[in-house]
Design a protein around this motif. Structure first.
Motif, PDB file in Angstrom:
ATOM      1  N   SER A 201      -7.636  -5.244  -5.633  1.00  0.00           N
ATOM      2  CA  SER A 201      -8.984  -4.480  -6.345  1.00  0.00           C
ATOM      3  C   SER A 201      -9.936  -5.330  -6.374  1.00  0.00           C
ATOM      4  O   SER A 201     -10.837  -4.667  -6.225  1.00  0.00           O
ATOM      5  CB  SER A 201      -8.249  -4.059  -7.655  1.00  0.00           C
ATOM      6  N   LYS A 202      -9.792  -6.456  -6.833  1.00  0.00           N
ATOM      7  CA  LYS A 202     -11.093  -7.486  -6.860  1.00  0.00           C
ATOM      8  C   LYS A 202     -11.734  -7.736  -5.884  1.00  0.00           C
ATOM      9  O   LYS A 202     -12.745  -7.588  -5.458  1.00  0.00           O
ATOM     10  CB  LYS A 202     -10.504  -8.807  -7.751  1.00  0.00           C
ATOM     11  N   ILE A 203     -10.996  -7.777  -4.547  1.00  0.00           N
ATOM     12  CA  ILE A 203     -11.721  -8.101  -3.468  1.00  0.00           C
ATOM     13  C   ILE A 203     -12.411  -7.129  -2.985  1.00  0.00           C
ATOM     14  O   ILE A 203     -13.449  -7.278  -2.302  1.00  0.00           O
ATOM     15  CB  ILE A 203     -10.548  -8.536  -2.231  1.00  0.00           C
ATOM     16  N   LEU A 204     -11.704  -5.936  -3.017  1.00  0.00           N
ATOM     17  CA  LEU A 204     -12.541  -4.629  -2.622  1.00  0.00           C
ATOM     18  C   LEU A 204     -13.358  -3.913  -3.636  1.00  0.00           C
ATOM     19  O   LEU A 204     -14.220  -2.982  -3.356  1.00  0.00           O
ATOM     20  CB  LEU A 204     -11.428  -3.578  -1.992  1.00  0.00           C
ATOM     21  N   LYS A 205     -13.469  -4.237  -4.941  1.00  0.00           N
ATOM     22  CA  LYS A 205     -14.343  -3.647  -6.128  1.00  0.00           C
ATOM     23  C   LYS A 205     -13.710  -2.529  -6.170  1.00  0.00           C
ATOM     24  O   LYS A 205     -14.864  -1.491  -6.157  1.00  0.00           O
ATOM     25  CB  LYS A 205     -15.629  -4.338  -5.798  1.00  0.00           C
TER      26      LYS A 205
ATOM     27  N   LEU B 241       0.835  -1.199   0.033  1.00  0.00           N
ATOM     28  CA  LEU B 241       0.084   0.019  -0.046  1.00  0.00           C
ATOM     29  C   LEU B 241       0.974   1.230  -0.227  1.00  0.00           C
ATOM     30  O   LEU B 241       0.469   2.412  -0.533  1.00  0.00           O
ATOM     31  CB  LEU B 241      -0.976   0.174   1.089  1.00  0.00           C
ATOM     32  N   HIS B 242       1.868   1.056   0.632  1.00  0.00           N
ATOM     33  CA  HIS B 242       2.804   2.254   0.476  1.00  0.00           C
ATOM     34  C   HIS B 242       3.781   2.579  -0.508  1.00  0.00           C
ATOM     35  O   HIS B 242       4.600   3.337  -0.613  1.00  0.00           O
ATOM     36  CB  HIS B 242       3.701   2.322   2.017  1.00  0.00           C
ATOM     37  N   GLY B 243       3.654   1.396  -1.279  1.00  0.00           N
ATOM     38  CA  GLY B 243       4.539   1.583  -2.703  1.00  0.00           C
ATOM     39  C   GLY B 243       5.802   0.926  -2.524  1.00  0.00           C
ATOM     40  O   GLY B 243       6.715   1.200  -3.300  1.00  0.00           O
ATOM     41  N   ASN B 244       6.147   0.314  -1.340  1.00  0.00           N
ATOM     42  CA  ASN B 244       7.569  -0.132  -1.143  1.00  0.00           C
ATOM     43  C   ASN B 244       7.781  -1.602  -1.856  1.00  0.00           C
ATOM     44  O   ASN B 244       8.870  -2.184  -1.671  1.00  0.00           O
ATOM     45  CB  ASN B 244       7.902  -0.318   0.392  1.00  0.00           C
ATOM     46  N   ARG B 245       6.684  -2.108  -2.228  1.00  0.00           N
ATOM     47  CA  ARG B 245       6.695  -3.315  -2.792  1.00  0.00           C
ATOM     48  C   ARG B 245       6.202  -3.326  -4.223  1.00  0.00           C
ATOM     49  O   ARG B 245       4.965  -2.883  -4.279  1.00  0.00           O
ATOM     50  CB  ARG B 245       6.058  -4.550  -2.005  1.00  0.00           C
ATOM     51  N   LYS B 246       6.527  -3.738  -5.170  1.00  0.00           N
ATOM     52  CA  LYS B 246       5.941  -3.795  -6.404  1.00  0.00           C
ATOM     53  C   LYS B 246       5.399  -5.511  -6.547  1.00  0.00           C
ATOM     54  O   LYS B 246       5.943  -6.321  -7.154  1.00  0.00           O
ATOM     55  CB  LYS B 246       6.953  -3.571  -7.665  1.00  0.00           C
ATOM     56  N   ALA B 247       3.767  -5.421  -6.228  1.00  0.00           N
ATOM     57  CA  ALA B 247       3.391  -6.829  -6.221  1.00  0.00           C
ATOM     58  C   ALA B 247       1.992  -6.608  -7.212  1.00  0.00           C
ATOM     59  O   ALA B 247       0.975  -6.666  -6.529  1.00  0.00           O
ATOM     60  CB  ALA B 247       3.096  -7.150  -4.838  1.00  0.00           C
ATOM     61  N   THR B 248       2.438  -6.523  -8.479  1.00  0.00           N
ATOM     62  CA  THR B 248       1.083  -6.451  -9.474  1.00  0.00           C
ATOM     63  C   THR B 248      -0.012  -7.292  -9.115  1.00  0.00           C
ATOM     64  O   THR B 248      -1.061  -6.764  -9.111  1.00  0.00           O
ATOM     65  CB  THR B 248       1.712  -6.370 -10.796  1.00  0.00           C
ATOM     66  N   GLU B 249       0.392  -8.594  -9.129  1.00  0.00           N
ATOM     67  CA  GLU B 249      -0.761  -9.762  -8.874  1.00  0.00           C
ATOM     68  C   GLU B 249      -1.562  -9.240  -7.534  1.00  0.00           C
ATOM     69  O   GLU B 249      -2.672  -9.466  -7.615  1.00  0.00           O
ATOM     70  CB  GLU B 249      -0.223 -11.086  -8.865  1.00  0.00           C
TER      71      GLU B 249
END
Length: 62
Positions: A53-57, A39-47
């Motif tokens: 995004s899908k879970i929270l719509k 969430l803070h952009g410290n990890r690049k975890a595209t998946e």
């Protein structure tokens, strides 16, 4: 430090659902600290971002 648009969307969506970051991390099968890094952009975890995004719509809807 400013929050990213994605992080703000996640916080709002979680509040609307009455859920926590810990709950979201459990849904993703990751630790709350790893979720925080995403969430803070410290990890690049595209998946994981797509899964959040899908879970929270939230985010782009194709």
């Amino acid at each position: 430090m400013s929050r990213s648009v994605f992080e703000i969307e996640v916080v709002i969506a979680l509040k609307k659902l009455g859920k926590t970051n810990k709950w979201l991390a459990e849904q993703l099968g990751i630790s709350p600290s790893y979720l925080s890094d995403i969430l803070h952009g410290n990890r690049k975890a595209t998946e994981k971002v797509e899964l959040i995004s899908k879970i929270l719509k939230i985010g782009k809807v194709d």
